[in-house]
Design a protein around this motif. Sequence first.
Motif, PDB file in Angstrom:
ATOM      1  N   LYS A   1       9.702  10.430   7.819  1.00 21.63           N
ATOM      2  CA  LYS A   1       9.035  10.429   9.125  1.00 21.63           C
ATOM      3  C   LYS A   1       7.602  10.921   9.008  1.00 21.63           C
ATOM      4  O   LYS A   1       6.663  10.305   9.530  1.00 21.63           O
ATOM      5  N   ALA A   2       7.416  12.025   8.302  1.00 20.80           N
ATOM      6  CA  ALA A   2       6.076  12.597   8.148  1.00 20.80           C
ATOM      7  C   ALA A   2       5.175  11.686   7.319  1.00 20.80           C
ATOM      8  O   ALA A   2       3.988  11.513   7.628  1.00 20.80           O
ATOM      9  N   ILE A   3       5.734  11.086   6.272  1.00 24.55           N
ATOM     10  CA  ILE A   3       4.934  10.217   5.409  1.00 24.55           C
ATOM     11  C   ILE A   3       4.525   8.952   6.157  1.00 24.55           C
ATOM     12  O   ILE A   3       3.398   8.469   6.024  1.00 24.55           O
ATOM     13  N   CYS A   4       5.422   8.405   6.977  1.00 25.58           N
ATOM     14  CA  CYS A   4       5.065   7.243   7.810  1.00 25.58           C
ATOM     15  C   CYS A   4       3.864   7.569   8.694  1.00 25.58           C
ATOM     16  O   CYS A   4       2.941   6.756   8.848  1.00 25.58           O
ATOM     17  N   ALA A   5       3.871   8.759   9.275  1.00 28.46           N
ATOM     18  CA  ALA A   5       2.773   9.178  10.149  1.00 28.46           C
ATOM     19  C   ALA A   5       1.464   9.274   9.365  1.00 28.46           C
ATOM     20  O   ALA A   5       0.405   8.845   9.847  1.00 28.46           O
ATOM     21  N   GLU A   6       1.527   9.823   8.171  1.00 31.23           N
ATOM     22  CA  GLU A   6       0.316   9.979   7.366  1.00 31.23           C
ATOM     23  C   GLU A   6      -0.221   8.638   6.865  1.00 31.23           C
ATOM     24  O   GLU A   6      -1.434   8.441   6.783  1.00 31.23           O
ATOM     25  N   LEU A   7       0.694   7.724   6.561  1.00 30.61           N
ATOM     26  CA  LEU A   7       0.282   6.411   6.064  1.00 30.61           C
ATOM     27  C   LEU A   7      -0.054   5.450   7.201  1.00 30.61           C
ATOM     28  O   LEU A   7      -0.663   4.399   6.966  1.00 30.61           O
ATOM     29  N   GLY A   8       0.356   5.801   8.410  1.00 30.99           N
ATOM     30  CA  GLY A   8       0.108   4.936   9.554  1.00 30.99           C
ATOM     31  C   GLY A   8       0.932   3.669   9.524  1.00 30.99           C
ATOM     32  O   GLY A   8       0.462   2.590   9.890  1.00 30.99           O
TER      33      GLY A   8
ATOM     34  N   THR B   1      22.579  11.340   2.841  1.00 34.79           N
ATOM     35  CA  THR B   1      21.851  12.597   2.656  1.00 34.79           C
ATOM     36  C   THR B   1      20.348  12.463   2.839  1.00 34.79           C
ATOM     37  O   THR B   1      19.716  13.253   3.535  1.00 34.79           O
ATOM     38  N   GLY B   2      19.743  11.472   2.191  1.00 30.52           N
ATOM     39  CA  GLY B   2      18.300  11.298   2.269  1.00 30.52           C
ATOM     40  C   GLY B   2      17.756  10.671   0.997  1.00 30.52           C
ATOM     41  O   GLY B   2      18.507  10.208   0.140  1.00 30.52           O
ATOM     42  N   THR B   3      16.442  10.659   0.880  1.00 29.17           N
ATOM     43  CA  THR B   3      15.767  10.109  -0.290  1.00 29.17           C
ATOM     44  C   THR B   3      15.107  11.244  -1.059  1.00 29.17           C
ATOM     45  O   THR B   3      14.425  12.084  -0.474  1.00 29.17           O
TER      46      THR B   3
ATOM     47  N   ARG C   1       0.835  -1.200   0.000  1.00 27.23           N
ATOM     48  CA  ARG C   1       0.000   0.000   0.000  1.00 27.23           C
ATOM     49  C   ARG C   1       0.873   1.254   0.000  1.00 27.23           C
ATOM     50  O   ARG C   1       0.571   2.228  -0.688  1.00 27.23           O
ATOM     51  N   ALA C   2       1.955   1.229   0.783  1.00 28.34           N
ATOM     52  CA  ALA C   2       2.875   2.372   0.799  1.00 28.34           C
ATOM     53  C   ALA C   2       3.472   2.594  -0.582  1.00 28.34           C
ATOM     54  O   ALA C   2       3.577   3.735  -1.050  1.00 28.34           O
ATOM     55  N   TYR C   3       3.822   1.503  -1.255  1.00 30.15           N
ATOM     56  CA  TYR C   3       4.370   1.602  -2.609  1.00 30.15           C
ATOM     57  C   TYR C   3       3.346   2.212  -3.565  1.00 30.15           C
ATOM     58  O   TYR C   3       3.663   3.125  -4.338  1.00 30.15           O
ATOM     59  N   ALA C   4       2.106   1.703  -3.529  1.00 25.13           N
ATOM     60  CA  ALA C   4       1.070   2.185  -4.443  1.00 25.13           C
ATOM     61  C   ALA C   4       0.781   3.670  -4.220  1.00 25.13           C
ATOM     62  O   ALA C   4       0.622   4.437  -5.174  1.00 25.13           O
ATOM     63  N   ILE C   5       0.731   4.086  -2.960  1.00 28.18           N
ATOM     64  CA  ILE C   5       0.460   5.495  -2.637  1.00 28.18           C
ATOM     65  C   ILE C   5       1.616   6.379  -3.079  1.00 28.18           C
ATOM     66  O   ILE C   5       1.415   7.431  -3.707  1.00 28.18           O
ATOM     67  N   MET C   6       2.833   5.967  -2.768  1.00 35.80           N
ATOM     68  CA  MET C   6       4.003   6.777  -3.118  1.00 35.80           C
ATOM     69  C   MET C   6       4.174   6.851  -4.636  1.00 35.80           C
ATOM     70  O   MET C   6       4.508   7.913  -5.182  1.00 35.80           O
TER      71      MET C   6
ATOM     72  N   SER D   1       5.177   1.915   9.962  1.00 32.52           N
ATOM     73  CA  SER D   1       6.512   2.102  10.510  1.00 32.52           C
ATOM     74  C   SER D   1       7.493   2.377   9.372  1.00 32.52           C
ATOM     75  O   SER D   1       7.118   2.369   8.195  1.00 32.52           O
ATOM     76  N   ARG D   2       8.754   2.588   9.696  1.00 31.66           N
ATOM     77  CA  ARG D   2       9.758   2.878   8.670  1.00 31.66           C
ATOM     78  C   ARG D   2       9.985   1.694   7.731  1.00 31.66           C
ATOM     79  O   ARG D   2      10.266   1.883   6.542  1.00 31.66           O
ATOM     80  N   THR D   3       9.846   0.458   8.249  1.00 26.01           N
ATOM     81  CA  THR D   3      10.186  -0.712   7.430  1.00 26.01           C
ATOM     82  C   THR D   3       9.320  -0.839   6.169  1.00 26.01           C
ATOM     83  O   THR D   3       9.868  -0.985   5.065  1.00 26.01           O
ATOM     84  N   PRO D   4       7.981  -0.786   6.254  1.00 27.91           N
ATOM     85  CA  PRO D   4       7.179  -0.870   5.019  1.00 27.91           C
ATOM     86  C   PRO D   4       7.475   0.268   4.043  1.00 27.91           C
ATOM     87  O   PRO D   4       7.516   0.040   2.827  1.00 27.91           O
ATOM     88  N   LEU D   5       7.711   1.468   4.566  1.00 25.19           N
ATOM     89  CA  LEU D   5       8.009   2.589   3.680  1.00 25.19           C
ATOM     90  C   LEU D   5       9.352   2.400   2.995  1.00 25.19           C
ATOM     91  O   LEU D   5       9.492   2.668   1.793  1.00 25.19           O
ATOM     92  N   ARG D   6      10.349   1.922   3.747  1.00 24.21           N
ATOM     93  CA  ARG D   6      11.666   1.695   3.144  1.00 24.21           C
ATOM     94  C   ARG D   6      11.587   0.620   2.059  1.00 24.21           C
ATOM     95  O   ARG D   6      12.236   0.725   1.024  1.00 24.21           O
ATOM     96  N   GLU D   7      10.789  -0.423   2.285  1.00 26.50           N
ATOM     97  CA  GLU D   7      10.609  -1.461   1.267  1.00 26.50           C
ATOM     98  C   GLU D   7       9.980  -0.859   0.014  1.00 26.50           C
ATOM     99  O   GLU D   7      10.373  -1.191  -1.118  1.00 26.50           O
TER     100      GLU D   7
END
Length: 263
Positions: free
Chosen positions: A58-65, A90-92, A35-40, A67-73
């Motif tokens: 950090k902010a996107i994890c909060a909005e998607l509800g 540096t970042g993404t 779901r995180a992939y589809a939304i992003m 943790s960092r692991t699903p978002l990083r995947e």
Amino acid sequence: MSTTAKRTKDTSSATRIIPEDLLVSIPQTHTRSGRAYAIMRRAIIEMVLEPGSIVNEKAICAELGVSRTPLREALLKLQDESLVRIEPATGTFVARIDLETVFEGHLIRRLLELEMVKLGAQRMTTSAERNLDVNLYKQKRVASDNDFGQFYELDEEFHEIITGIGASHRVWRVIHSAKAQLDRVRRLAFPLPSHLETILSEHEAIVMALKMRNPEKAAEAMDRHLSRVFKSVQSLIADKTHLFTDDARQTLEEFRARSSGTE
């Protein structure tokens, strides 16, 4: 004012990174990373997250509800599709549009979809005709409202239906993954003058050929439709140079030379 009420007000008034309507458009039936992939992916293609911008994980994890692991995947998968650039120190960042990857995606899409539409013409059924008619009706309705986001979704559905008729949705997943960069160009082109009307006309020609059960006419109509992206690229590079990589104009000229056989 209570702490709870204040928090609710602060949350509702804060500027969201991912719009609420985009969040609710992706069903909860996906896995968290899916779901995180589809939304992003949708947010990047819709230019909610513009090329060159930093991804606030950090902010996107909060909005998607999540943790960092699903978002990083999800971000690793998006990096494979050249939609984001992960720099460990540096970042993404959302990647700028790379025309070489756009043209590669178009090549894969064209080769597969021309075969799919030819097979689809041979395998058409009354049920398939009905599905395409319903999709076209919806396209016309949202086009009249200039609802570009919904039109994009219906455009995707249109091509997925045809792929499903010709072979299977597994083939569509291959096409979908290969054309990630191409999709940003397609979506950017929707507001161009008369663009939606042209797409609708081309879609109708494809459906007409499919209903005639004529593989060659269906392939010709599909080829004309898919080749429109090159006109879009030329217009977009002139008007939105900052969204493309620095070598975009050179890549376009090289592609023109290769296509015309002058190289």
